[in-house]
Design a protein around this motif. Sequence first.
Motif, mmCIF file in Angstrom:
data_model
loop_
_atom_site.group_PDB
_atom_site.id
_atom_site.type_symbol
_atom_site.label_atom_id
_atom_site.label_comp_id
_atom_site.label_asym_id
_atom_site.label_seq_id
_atom_site.Cartn_x
_atom_site.Cartn_y
_atom_site.Cartn_z
ATOM 1 N N SER A 155 -33.793 51.131 -57.083
ATOM 2 C CA SER A 155 -34.106 52.550 -57.297
ATOM 3 C C SER A 155 -32.842 53.398 -57.272
ATOM 4 O O SER A 155 -32.666 54.296 -58.110
ATOM 5 C CB SER A 155 -35.082 53.037 -56.232
ATOM 6 O OG SER A 155 -36.308 52.337 -56.303
ATOM 7 N N SER A 158 -30.794 52.712 -60.471
ATOM 8 C CA SER A 158 -31.424 53.273 -61.662
ATOM 9 C C SER A 158 -31.392 54.792 -61.671
ATOM 10 O O SER A 158 -31.491 55.404 -62.746
ATOM 11 C CB SER A 158 -32.879 52.786 -61.763
ATOM 12 O OG SER A 158 -32.925 51.376 -61.886
ATOM 13 N N SER A 159 -31.251 55.415 -60.511
ATOM 14 C CA SER A 159 -31.160 56.872 -60.485
ATOM 15 C C SER A 159 -29.915 57.360 -61.223
ATOM 16 O O SER A 159 -29.896 58.478 -61.743
ATOM 17 C CB SER A 159 -31.149 57.376 -59.039
ATOM 18 O OG SER A 159 -30.023 56.879 -58.332
ATOM 19 N N CYS A 236 -34.098 47.888 -66.443
ATOM 20 C CA CYS A 236 -34.438 49.308 -66.461
ATOM 21 C C CYS A 236 -33.662 50.025 -67.555
ATOM 22 O O CYS A 236 -34.210 50.864 -68.287
ATOM 23 C CB CYS A 236 -34.155 49.939 -65.095
ATOM 24 S SG CYS A 236 -34.565 51.703 -64.994
ATOM 25 N N PHE A 253 -41.361 56.913 -69.383
ATOM 26 C CA PHE A 253 -42.016 56.614 -68.108
ATOM 27 C C PHE A 253 -42.481 55.165 -68.059
ATOM 28 O O PHE A 253 -42.212 54.443 -67.091
ATOM 29 C CB PHE A 253 -43.210 57.556 -67.909
ATOM 30 C CG PHE A 253 -43.946 57.321 -66.620
ATOM 31 C CD1 PHE A 253 -43.457 57.808 -65.423
ATOM 32 C CD2 PHE A 253 -45.130 56.595 -66.618
ATOM 33 C CE1 PHE A 253 -44.131 57.583 -64.228
ATOM 34 C CE2 PHE A 253 -45.810 56.367 -65.437
ATOM 35 C CZ PHE A 253 -45.313 56.861 -64.234
ATOM 36 N N GLY A 256 -39.446 52.636 -68.565
ATOM 37 C CA GLY A 256 -38.517 52.800 -67.448
ATOM 38 C C GLY A 256 -39.062 52.209 -66.172
ATOM 39 O O GLY A 256 -38.388 51.430 -65.478
ATOM 40 N N VAL A 257 -40.292 52.563 -65.840
ATOM 41 C CA VAL A 257 -40.920 52.020 -64.627
ATOM 42 C C VAL A 257 -41.150 50.522 -64.772
ATOM 43 O O VAL A 257 -40.974 49.753 -63.820
ATOM 44 C CB VAL A 257 -42.241 52.756 -64.337
ATOM 45 C CG1 VAL A 257 -42.994 52.101 -63.182
ATOM 46 C CG2 VAL A 257 -41.966 54.224 -64.004
ATOM 47 N N LEU A 260 -37.808 48.769 -64.353
ATOM 48 C CA LEU A 260 -37.410 48.860 -62.944
ATOM 49 C C LEU A 260 -38.226 47.912 -62.085
ATOM 50 O O LEU A 260 -37.682 47.221 -61.207
ATOM 51 C CB LEU A 260 -37.579 50.301 -62.465
ATOM 52 C CG LEU A 260 -37.305 50.576 -60.986
ATOM 53 C CD1 LEU A 260 -35.860 50.245 -60.629
ATOM 54 C CD2 LEU A 260 -37.615 52.030 -60.642
ATOM 55 N N SER A 261 -39.539 47.842 -62.323
ATOM 56 C CA SER A 261 -40.405 46.961 -61.532
ATOM 57 C C SER A 261 -40.063 45.492 -61.762
ATOM 58 O O SER A 261 -40.021 44.697 -60.813
ATOM 59 C CB SER A 261 -41.881 47.221 -61.887
ATOM 60 O OG SER A 261 -42.237 48.567 -61.649
#
Length: 423
Positions: A155, A158-159, A236, A253, A256-257, A260-261
């Motif tokens: 997280s 990826s921010s 991501c 969204f 991206g999610v 990331l997951s």
Amino acid sequence: MTAPGTAADYGYDVDRTDPQAPGHLRPGAARRTRRRRPWVQLLVWGGAIAALILVAAGVWFFTIRPLGTGTALVAFTAALVPVSLVLAAVWWLDRYTPQPRITLVYSFVWGAAGSVALTFVIGGAVTWWITPQDAGENTANFLAAVVQAPLVEESMKSSGLIALLIWGRRFIGGPIDGVVYAMLIAGGFAFTENVLYFGRAFQQAQASGTVDAFWQTFLLRGLLSPFAHASFTSLCGLGLGIAAERRSLMLYFGLGVGGLSLGMCLHALWNGSTFFIEVDQAAPMSGFLRYYLAIQLPLFLLLAGIMTFLRLREKRIVRTQLSAYGRAGWFAPREVDMLVSIRARRRAEKWASAHGAVPRTAMHDLILASVDLAITRHGVLHGKPTAKTRERERELLERITADRRLIGALSRPVAPAAPAADG
């Protein structure tokens, strides 16, 4: 029959009369534009990087410095090996459609400093929150490695990609862009993390009087898994890059999610393997090596194959879109061939440099603007065109024309060559 110089003659939606005259580009739709102030942009980027450097100094002072100067230098030197491999891969991916250097530097510094600092701050709180009060040491270590680390680290890394998107979508215009920035962020994070791991392993080696602990850590983190963090975070970046190419908020969204997951899951699988592999005291590394060859190596090779495919895809996009501009009269066929081939680009810059530094700079800018034009056009065709994208396209065409005219003016001889004497 349409008049000469209209869009219908060229089969393209930007009206112009003469490719050699940028002033003949008709003005686009009226819209309010803000005057660009380059010093403001440099000030903002400089402040952001300076802040991250201060954070890096804090990370060094509070986490790396306690290792001791000698140990820290050994760990720093050892950490240069895996990060060099990651940077070489990023250079290979990025050199076809290179990104601005300031954003590349920002991404690496964010990974090495900003994401590490946030992980230290947030990771401890998350570990305390997910660990039961009556949990033993093994349970606490498992939850920290398999749950907290993937969630928090991925997280925070990826921010940095989200920050680039907020700053300007032009920085991430396609899958390759997202992967390049993600790998740089992950490479910076892994670099700082490796310094800590190598430093602790070196301290253990000094305390025990053997170097086995240090070399095992270096083998695992420096040689076998230099692309571990880069692979996790690149998923991501890949998702955000696909969404940026399609210009879809829902895809931003969803992909991206999703990326990331998936990166978190692969990170958890990597960290969790150490808790489930049986250790043979006679050959402590044999169990991990079998797991690595059976599970992790195929995953890394699959991701490497995806990156290679994206690289080849980007080359096809550049050729397709520049050929379309060529049919519209903006490029000659030989120019398209030059712009598609990296080797031909180098030859063109070398030829321009023979006429001086200014023609070489103009040639370099022409190449960058042409590639940017192709990627921008591809995004317009696969997404919703806007006034901003049309204005960007117009600016790039004017840059290309101005560069071409400058190169032509400075590469022609000042006076015609004297005729050869008879006899």
